[in-house]
Design a protein around this motif. Structure first.
Motif, short mmCIF file in Angstrom:
data_model
loop_
_atom_site.label_atom_id
_atom_site.label_comp_id
_atom_site.label_asym_id
_atom_site.label_seq_id
_atom_site.Cartn_x
_atom_site.Cartn_y
_atom_site.Cartn_z
N ALA A 115 0.84 -1.21 0.00
CA ALA A 115 0.00 0.00 0.00
C ALA A 115 0.87 1.25 0.00
O ALA A 115 0.51 2.28 -0.55
CB ALA A 115 -0.92 -0.01 1.20
N PRO A 127 -6.00 8.98 -6.18
CA PRO A 127 -7.24 8.24 -6.37
C PRO A 127 -7.51 7.26 -5.23
O PRO A 127 -6.62 7.01 -4.40
CB PRO A 127 -7.01 7.48 -7.69
N ASN A 128 -8.71 6.71 -5.17
CA ASN A 128 -9.05 5.73 -4.13
C ASN A 128 -8.04 4.60 -4.15
O ASN A 128 -7.69 4.09 -5.20
CB ASN A 128 -10.45 5.16 -4.38
N ALA A 186 -4.92 4.79 -3.26
CA ALA A 186 -3.55 5.22 -3.56
C ALA A 186 -2.60 5.01 -2.37
O ALA A 186 -1.38 4.96 -2.54
CB ALA A 186 -3.55 6.69 -3.98
N GLY A 187 -3.19 4.93 -1.16
CA GLY A 187 -2.34 4.75 0.03
C GLY A 187 -2.35 5.93 0.98
O GLY A 187 -1.57 5.98 1.93
N LYS A 188 -3.28 6.86 0.78
CA LYS A 188 -3.29 8.10 1.57
C LYS A 188 -3.56 7.82 3.06
O LYS A 188 -2.83 8.28 3.94
CB LYS A 188 -4.34 9.07 1.01
#
Ligand SMILES: Nc1ncnc2c1ncn2[C@@H]1O[C@H](COP(=O)(O)OP(=O)(O)OP(=O)(O)O)[C@@H](O)[C@H]1O
Ligand SMILES: [Mg+2]
Length: 251
Positions: A18, A37-38, A40-42
């Motif tokens: 991730a 984007p969804n 992405a690892g945020k």
């Protein structure tokens, strides 16, 4: 001066990396917005920075001090606070009681179990200060479950401020809010003192561009691009991967 530095961070969920060697830094007082984007690892990045998830490789420094591997409660004492993508409140307690608990959690001294937190003058004063500042004062005795969703998110934000953080991480602070609540939250964020360093994950582009000093775009657990709002807005790569082509070129 660098407030936060992340170097070569890796976090794997089983076989899925991730975070895949992610590095970034934020200067003291900077407003750094994290896009991507969804998936992405945020959120994983925030969880690794705040000690909620372990890291497999890499390092995190707060004010030059290595903090990776420290538990979340220690990081609160070092001046780090965060909000979650989903609310993290005590729903059956009132607004005031939630604030009391958040303030008490930061106190270095032990509080007596059977003594009401309200009876501590210092906690009362700090609670009044926070409630007066952020327009939740009228709801002080209301249980959290009776607040609107937007008010709950605002309260969560306020609880993060109750720990008097030097660095604050906000995970999608406006998600699920009405346009009016979104505008109010963006205003609250803009009003935070510059002594506080801010990392904000946000999808609402009006909010993003109204608060960001700099943006970092994540993709597949890596930094795809970092730059000023104009640099990121004008990046073809970002448009393609994040905004979905020319359709959002005006974002
Ligand atoms: N607890 C978990 N177990 C397994 N995989 C997970 C877990 N949490 C996240 N992932 C995966 O890790 C990747 C990164 O997830 P993360 O939640 O960090 O993304 P995000 O950028 O915050 O996305 P979003 O914009 O949807 O919130 C995704 O592929 C996600 O499916
Ligand atoms: Mg997320």
């Amino acid at each position: 001066m660098t407030a936060l530095a992340v170097e070569g961070l890796v976090h794997a969920f089983g076989g899925l990396r991730a975070l895949d060697g992610l590095s970034l830094a934020a200067e003291v007082g900077e407003r750094l917005v994290i896009l991507g984007p969804n998936g992405a690892g945020k959120t994983t990045l925030f969880n690794c920075i705040t000690g909620v998830l372990p890291i497999n490789a890499g390092a995190v420094y707060l004010d030059g001090r290595l903090i990776s591997k420290r538990p979340p409660n220690e990081l609160v004492h070092l001046g780090m606070a965060r909000t979650f993508q989903k609310n993290n409140l005590f729903n059956n307690l009132t607004v005031e009681e939630n604030i009391h608990l958040a303030i008490a959690a930061r106190k270095p001294y032990r509080l007596q179990m059977l003594k009401s937190l309200r009876s501590y003058a210092e906690i009362r004063r700090e609670t009044d200060e926070l409630l007066g500042q952020w327009e939740l004062g009228q709801h002080r005795d209301v249980p959290v479950h009776s607040l609107s969703y937007g008010e709950q998110r605002l309260l969560e934000f306020l609880l993060a401020l109750a720990s008097k953080p030097r660095i604050l991480l906000l995970d999608e602070p406006t998600s699920g809010m009405s346009p009016a609540e979104t505008a109010q939250t963006a205003e609250v964020i803009r009003q935070l003192p510059r002594s506080v360093t801010l990392l904000v994950i946000e999808h609402d582009m009006d909010v993003v561009f109204s608060i960001a000093d700099r943006l970092t775009v994540l993709h597949h657990g890596e930094v795809m691009l970092s730059g000023t709002p104009d640099e990121v807005r004008n990046s073809e790569l970002v448009r393609e991967i994040y905004f979905g082509g020319a359709a959002r070129a005006d974002a």
